[in-house]
Design a protein around this motif. Sequence first.
Motif, PDB file in Angstrom:
ATOM      1  N   GLN A  60      -8.992  91.350  25.236  1.00 10.04           N
ATOM      2  CA  GLN A  60      -7.733  90.288  25.626  1.00 10.04           C
ATOM      3  C   GLN A  60      -7.276  90.560  26.940  1.00 10.04           C
ATOM      4  N   GLU A  61      -7.168  91.520  27.281  1.00  9.09           N
ATOM      5  CA  GLU A  61      -6.337  92.087  28.286  1.00  9.09           C
ATOM      6  C   GLU A  61      -7.080  91.636  29.649  1.00  9.09           C
ATOM      7  N   THR A  62      -8.494  91.733  29.554  1.00  5.15           N
ATOM      8  CA  THR A  62      -9.099  91.469  30.727  1.00  5.15           C
ATOM      9  C   THR A  62     -10.089  90.512  30.752  1.00  5.15           C
ATOM     10  N   THR A  63     -10.002  89.582  29.893  1.00  7.51           N
ATOM     11  CA  THR A  63     -10.993  88.457  29.536  1.00  7.51           C
ATOM     12  C   THR A  63     -10.438  87.401  30.322  1.00  7.51           C
ATOM     13  N   LEU A  64     -11.253  86.581  30.907  1.00  5.89           N
ATOM     14  CA  LEU A  64     -11.224  85.217  31.717  1.00  5.89           C
ATOM     15  C   LEU A  64     -11.765  84.349  31.239  1.00  5.89           C
ATOM     16  N   PHE A  65     -11.149  83.101  30.493  1.00  6.96           N
ATOM     17  CA  PHE A  65     -12.266  81.779  29.930  1.00  6.96           C
ATOM     18  C   PHE A  65     -12.295  80.781  31.001  1.00  6.96           C
ATOM     19  N   LEU A  66     -13.364  80.120  31.045  1.00  5.49           N
ATOM     20  CA  LEU A  66     -13.523  78.942  32.107  1.00  5.49           C
ATOM     21  C   LEU A  66     -13.875  77.868  30.801  1.00  5.49           C
ATOM     22  N   VAL A  67     -12.893  76.686  30.766  1.00  5.87           N
ATOM     23  CA  VAL A  67     -13.220  75.954  30.177  1.00  5.87           C
ATOM     24  C   VAL A  67     -13.808  74.659  30.802  1.00  5.87           C
ATOM     25  N   ALA A  68     -15.318  74.362  30.452  1.00 11.49           N
ATOM     26  CA  ALA A  68     -15.852  73.351  31.273  1.00 11.49           C
ATOM     27  C   ALA A  68     -16.099  72.041  30.305  1.00 11.49           C
ATOM     28  N   SER A  69     -15.230  71.074  30.627  1.00 13.04           N
ATOM     29  CA  SER A  69     -15.600  69.966  29.921  1.00 13.04           C
ATOM     30  C   SER A  69     -14.636  68.809  30.731  1.00 13.04           C
ATOM     31  N   LYS A  70     -15.652  67.641  31.315  1.00 12.95           N
ATOM     32  CA  LYS A  70     -14.718  66.938  32.377  1.00 12.95           C
ATOM     33  C   LYS A  70     -13.694  66.063  31.622  1.00 12.95           C
ATOM     34  N   THR A  71     -14.096  65.398  30.161  1.00 15.10           N
ATOM     35  CA  THR A  71     -12.806  64.964  29.803  1.00 15.10           C
ATOM     36  C   THR A  71     -11.938  65.958  29.096  1.00 15.10           C
ATOM     37  N   PHE A  72     -12.070  66.999  28.824  1.00 16.40           N
ATOM     38  CA  PHE A  72     -11.452  67.924  28.039  1.00 16.40           C
ATOM     39  C   PHE A  72     -11.246  67.422  26.665  1.00 16.40           C
ATOM     40  N   THR A  73     -12.459  66.672  26.102  1.00 16.12           N
ATOM     41  CA  THR A  73     -12.281  66.513  24.864  1.00 16.12           C
ATOM     42  C   THR A  73     -13.841  66.769  23.997  1.00 16.12           C
ATOM     43  N   THR A  74     -14.412  67.239  24.879  1.00 13.63           N
ATOM     44  CA  THR A  74     -16.017  67.487  24.316  1.00 13.63           C
ATOM     45  C   THR A  74     -15.745  68.595  22.792  1.00 13.63           C
ATOM     46  N   GLN A  75     -16.104  68.155  21.793  1.00 19.99           N
ATOM     47  CA  GLN A  75     -15.969  68.552  20.406  1.00 19.99           C
ATOM     48  C   GLN A  75     -16.066  70.014  20.425  1.00 19.99           C
ATOM     49  N   GLU A  76     -17.546  70.434  20.851  1.00 20.82           N
ATOM     50  CA  GLU A  76     -17.924  71.742  20.724  1.00 20.82           C
ATOM     51  C   GLU A  76     -17.153  72.673  21.427  1.00 20.82           C
ATOM     52  N   THR A  77     -16.854  72.210  22.619  1.00 17.96           N
ATOM     53  CA  THR A  77     -16.213  73.091  23.753  1.00 17.96           C
ATOM     54  C   THR A  77     -14.602  73.170  23.671  1.00 17.96           C
ATOM     55  N   MET A  78     -14.060  72.129  23.111  1.00 17.32           N
ATOM     56  CA  MET A  78     -12.743  72.351  22.587  1.00 17.32           C
ATOM     57  C   MET A  78     -12.415  73.434  21.396  1.00 17.32           C
ATOM     58  N   THR A  79     -13.462  73.043  20.523  1.00 16.18           N
ATOM     59  CA  THR A  79     -13.169  73.939  19.449  1.00 16.18           C
ATOM     60  C   THR A  79     -13.203  75.154  19.807  1.00 16.18           C
ATOM     61  N   ASN A  80     -14.215  75.787  20.615  1.00 18.33           N
ATOM     62  CA  ASN A  80     -14.392  77.111  20.984  1.00 18.33           C
ATOM     63  C   ASN A  80     -13.356  77.482  21.655  1.00 18.33           C
ATOM     64  N   ALA A  81     -12.721  76.320  22.657  1.00 22.69           N
ATOM     65  CA  ALA A  81     -11.645  76.905  23.490  1.00 22.69           C
ATOM     66  C   ALA A  81     -10.461  77.141  22.719  1.00 22.69           C
ATOM     67  N   ARG A  82     -10.163  76.342  21.647  1.00 21.92           N
ATOM     68  CA  ARG A  82      -8.749  76.554  20.965  1.00 21.92           C
ATOM     69  C   ARG A  82      -8.935  78.048  20.274  1.00 21.92           C
ATOM     70  N   SER A  83     -10.147  78.277  19.543  1.00 19.52           N
ATOM     71  CA  SER A  83     -10.473  79.564  18.699  1.00 19.52           C
ATOM     72  C   SER A  83     -10.111  80.520  19.886  1.00 19.52           C
ATOM     73  N   ALA A  84     -10.716  80.455  21.121  1.00 14.40           N
ATOM     74  CA  ALA A  84     -10.490  81.661  21.958  1.00 14.40           C
ATOM     75  C   ALA A  84      -9.007  81.765  22.418  1.00 14.40           C
ATOM     76  N   ARG A  85      -8.375  80.713  22.595  1.00 22.54           N
ATOM     77  CA  ARG A  85      -6.950  80.817  22.842  1.00 22.54           C
ATOM     78  C   ARG A  85      -6.201  81.300  21.828  1.00 22.54           C
ATOM     79  N   ASP A  86      -6.396  81.082  20.471  1.00 22.99           N
ATOM     80  CA  ASP A  86      -5.973  81.900  19.415  1.00 22.99           C
ATOM     81  C   ASP A  86      -6.229  83.426  19.531  1.00 22.99           C
ATOM     82  N   TRP A  87      -7.439  83.647  19.921  1.00 17.07           N
ATOM     83  CA  TRP A  87      -7.849  85.058  19.993  1.00 17.07           C
ATOM     84  C   TRP A  87      -7.066  85.775  21.027  1.00 17.07           C
TER      85      TRP A  87
END
Length: 549
Positions: A196-223
């Motif tokens: 976690q200390e050295t990982t950078l996430f890029l969330v690529a979603s034009k609307t920021f509502t894409t179901q698959e991407t945002m589900t993964n993004a929320r889980s990554a944020r929790d992690w």
Amino acid sequence: MTNPTILPAWKALAEHRREIATAHLRDWFASDPQRCQRFSLDWGEIFFDFSKNRITDKTLGLLFQLAEQSGLAARIESMFNGESINLSEDRAVLHVALRNRSERSIEVGGYDVMPDVRRVLDKMRRFTDQVHSGQWRGFSGKPISDVVNLGIGGSDLGPRMVTAALTPYQKQDLRVHFVSNVDETDLLETLRNLNQETTLFLVASKTFTTQETMTNARSARDWLIAGAGGDSAAVARHFAAISTNHNAVQAFGIDPENIFEFWDWVGGRYSLWSAVGLSIALAVGMGRFEELLQGAFEVDQHFRSTPFSRNIPVIMGLLGVWYANFLGAESHAVLPYDQYLRHFPDHLQQLDMESNGKRVDLTGKPVDYTTGPLVWGQPGTNGQHSFFQLLHQGTHLVPCDFLVAAESQHELGEHHAILLANCLAQAEALMKGKTEAEARDELVDLDLPEDKLAALAAAKTFPGNRPSNMFLFKRLTPKILGRLIALYEHKVFVQGTIWNVNSFDQMGVELGKQLAQAILPELEEGRTGDHDASTAALIETCRRWWDRK
């Protein structure tokens, strides 16, 4: 906006097909020593050989007439001039602006978009330089060692393909990963060995509502937050967004300074040239990313200004129309003889099938002719030991594209010479085939009874006359890769123009998404929905099995 089947060239091509129905490529090559010279183009470290196609000079002439009668030249200018050629969504289609390396302005509705494009490229360069230099640090003060791109469709396939293709150019101390599937396995297996200390996430979603991407993004944020001891402020140091929805991005916890915009005139499957390509820039450096853009820009210039008779993407597209609409081919195989291009067919599947997999024309009328082909393939020489059997001796006509570098990225004995030999041999074998007489000559020493000899000879007979293109390039560099991708993009454009379909919307992906939104609460909460008996039974079975856990 014309039904192509009423055009004079279309009717002439249908008659011409009957004229050459029994002709064989082997005979054409034997009778015409100049065939390859006439049906090939040598274009700056890419040699495009289309001589192994079932065409004559007359075929090409009629295909060029078809392009002219379809208004292809005007359509090309409409795209480059920023006109709203995506009619169903009333949008311009300007991925060409993203890689415009000239000083030429490109306008949409009277507004020059090039300053915005250059501004985002500059922002990508600053961000990439910060990460590479170690100036960008995580919540504990450590530099970034891993980047995870969270996206799906065009926000995944293009960047994933390019990053793999340019592996030899990647930064050695920064690893780039891709997560697209909402299946938790994809995310969990990627995060398993990351810190976690050295990982950078890029969330690529034009609307920021894409179901698959945002589900993964929320889980990554929790992690991430769990690794930061519950401090949600860590999100700002470990997430960036490629999106147009600033409010949703900020609500997620991402610093507004880490938002990289792109525009509604950038289609998803054409977006790797935009900020969606940030993962590419982080993997190989912004200089290499701009070399990729330069390669595509050179193709754009070639496509826009070169006469059809020497225009590579025009010829590629017209050959595809010839096979799909006049010779009955239903699919097209893309066969890169380069392990670094292993994801190239995947990217082209979306590019081609999402663009031209359409059943209505630009006026909304159902078409009565074949549109986009099925696109498939995998790297050689693996395919030779699986599906090449069908290519050689099956009952389906499958035009093929071979792609291979003359020079390898590595030097290891005779590996590359063997690879090249296999690639060239497969194309030759598809073209020539093997006659029954040739097969019998190979069996003459076996002293078999005639019935067994005849059966074995038949099994060893190859009809040949199977068409292919060969893309021989000197070496797989960022610029050459940019050229290859752009060639296929414009090929798809050519075919969409001939077929009179909108290559730039993708309404076909929406229905499944809508139904999934209805089914989800029924699975999770046991609600009752209005479904067919099969779907209802499947939902009930899942619920019953979950209750037994």
